[in-house]
Enzyme design. Structure first.
Site, PDB file in Angstrom:
ATOM      1  CG  PHE A 331       7.833  13.731   5.692  1.00  0.00           C
ATOM      2  CD1 PHE A 331       6.696  14.526   5.693  1.00  0.00           C
ATOM      3  CD2 PHE A 331       8.624  13.697   4.557  1.00  0.00           C
ATOM      4  CE1 PHE A 331       6.353  15.271   4.589  1.00  0.00           C
ATOM      5  CE2 PHE A 331       8.296  14.437   3.436  1.00  0.00           C
ATOM      6  CZ  PHE A 331       7.157  15.226   3.452  1.00  0.00           C
ATOM      7  CB  CYS A 398       3.446  11.406   8.906  1.00  0.00           C
ATOM      8  SG  CYS A 398       3.112  12.617   7.601  1.00  0.00           S
ATOM      9  CB  CYS A 399       5.244  15.077  12.668  1.00  0.00           C
ATOM     10  SG  CYS A 399       5.708  13.977  14.019  1.00  0.00           S
ATOM     11  CB  ALA A 400      10.103  15.527  11.289  1.00  0.00           C
ATOM     12  CB  SER A 406       2.208  12.513  13.935  1.00  0.00           C
ATOM     13  OG  SER A 406       3.376  11.929  14.490  1.00  0.00           O
TER      14      SER A 406
END
Length: 466
Positions: A331, A398-400, A406
């Site tokens: 992120f 993106c993800c965390a 992602s």
């Protein structure tokens, strides 16, 4: 300052032309809520008065807060604003949502007043003139109990949000100024101690978060709920632990107890979201924004989640280029995007509000952390990524952490753009990815559906050529 809109639109202001304003229902609900308010508030006052000793709490510095007699006017004005708020709404659904918020605040506050009664500790100075008359009228039904959480502040938050949705131009600034005076008046009229204000503020925002405008009644399927049930239990356990620590901290530090209680509330909300398996309950919009209620209520959880992702990725690549122009990563903030040179972000997080600047193309497809997106969401994310790639954009998916949600989307896109071994290509570019059995199954399902669609399309095309 409350936002004017929730969920990306002015709820209650875009009514269908055929629907008339619910004047009658508003009047009936006002009568019912008014009766409930005075009866339940009075009951809590009476029960506290029957106790041999009712405790109090205040900070030493509160004795320096001045008594301002005229501030009883903004204090009283909330009653008028409360009544008028029932007639703001153009639709029955918006009216009912508003009333649910008011009702929840009433029930939560009165339950606290009965379970943990407190009293105001200072002697109020005498006041003359109109302020004195208003204080006398107030004293006829409002005894020095019913302190924390301040119901006045909880209702203030709910009403502030409601009126801000309908005010425009200079009226908005007048509205914000007047509501700020109401908030201060609970202290300058010697009605509440300082600790009552943040607790009431949080209860108010919790009620707004609990009942968003335009909420859909969708439900996750059994498979999705099964995946999120265990995660829900973990968050619930964390909420209970934080609540227990808050109780233990209370004798030593009220501030620590408040912060831990806030954390318990945030984790409890996250547990409920995972219990239902619905990322939409985080209320994150496609543009990445989140309503103020969600940001207030979930702030301890969001701060923890952000700190966690930064910690776990501190010594690893923040983003990895999978193919030219396509990155998979954590992120991001604005600085990270500048370093990458990315001009588009496909965000798979449901839990974190957007940090990237408005100039960057952005789209959020919210997926719960540690879960797999359903087929419709996976298709949507791949379509967005494919469109941006076709436009020549440099995209960060993106993800965390950039390891799971992602990565699955990137693998699915690679399966379309570079058929063969998408997982091998993905892991070559970003070895840290973690795709469990559920993710691999979701990828196989995606590939199978794409192949079936292509076969069906090819057969139909051949049939037309015959």
């Amino acid at each position: 300052m409350p936002q004017a809109a929730e969920g990306g639109h002015l709820a209650g202001t875009a009514a269908p032309a055929a629907e008339a304003r619910p004047w009658g229902l508003a009047l009936a609900l006002l009568a019912g809520m008014g009766t409930l308010f005075f009866s339940s508030y009075g009951l809590a006052n009476w029960l506290a008065s029957q106790r041999a000793a009712v405790p109090y709490f205040h900070f030493a510095w509160e004795r320096h807060i001045p008594f301002v007699p005229w501030s009883i006017v903004p204090y009283w004005s909330i009653d008028l604003l409360y009544g008028l708020s029932f007639f703001l709404w153009r639709t029955r659904a918006a009216l009912l949502t508003h009333v649910k918020r008011l009702l929840a605040a009433q029930l939560i506050s009165v339950a606290c007043f009965i379970a943990f009664p407190l009293r105001f500790a200072f002697e109020r100075p005498a006041a003359g003139g109109l302020p004195g008359q208003l204080f006398t009228l107030l004293g006829g039904f409002d005894k020095p109990f019913n302190q924390a959480p301040s119901l006045h502040i909880s209702l203030l938050v709910i009403l502030w949000v409601a009126y801000a949705m309908h005010a425009r131009g200079g009226w908005r600034w007048l509205l914000h100024g007047w509501f700020a005076l109401i908030g201060l008046s609970v202290l300058t009229t010697y009605q509440h101690h300082a600790v009552d204000v943040p607790t009431g503020w949080l209860v108010g925002w919790f009620c707004v978060f609990l009942f968003p405008f335009g909420a859909r009644e969708d439900a996750a399927g059994p498979a999705a709920r099964a995946r999120t049930h265990r995660l829900s239990l973990r968050y619930a356990a964390g909420a209970l632990a934080a609540a227990a620590l808050a109780w233990l901290a209370l004798p030593g530090s009220v501030l620590a107890a408040l912060l831990l209680g806030w954390l318990a509330l945030a984790l409890g909300c996250v547990a409920a979201i995972y219990r239902r398996g619905l990322p939409a309950l985080f209320q994150k919009r496609p543009d990445g924004g989140m309503p103020m209620a969600a940001r207030w209520v979930l702030a301890p959880y969001q701060l923890g989640a952000f700190a966690n992702l930064r910690w776990w990725t501190r010594r690893r690549p923040q983003a990895s280029e999978i193919v030219p122009g396509i990155w998979v990563g954590r992120f991001p903030g604005a600085a990270e995007l500048r370093r990458l040179g990315a001009d588009a972000v496909l965000d798979l997080t449901a839990e974190l509000p957007r940090l990237v600047p408005a100039a960057v193309a952005y789209r959020c497809v919210p997926v719960l952390d540690l879960t797999v997106p359903p087929p419709a969401q996976l298709d949507e994310a791949v379509s967005i990524l494919d469109a941006w790639h076709g436009q020549g954009r440099k995209v960060l998916v993106c993800c965390a952490l950039g390891y799971s949600r992602s990565a699955l989307v990137a693998a699915a896109w690679l399966a379309v753009r570079a058929p063969g071994e998408p997982l091998a290509l993905l892991r070559k570019g970003r070895p840290q990815v973690v795709l469990g059995a559920d993710s691999v199954a979701a990828l196989a399902d995606f590939i199978g559906r794409r192949q079936a669609a292509q076969s069906s399309g090819g057969a139909s095309h051949a049939g037309r050529n015959e």
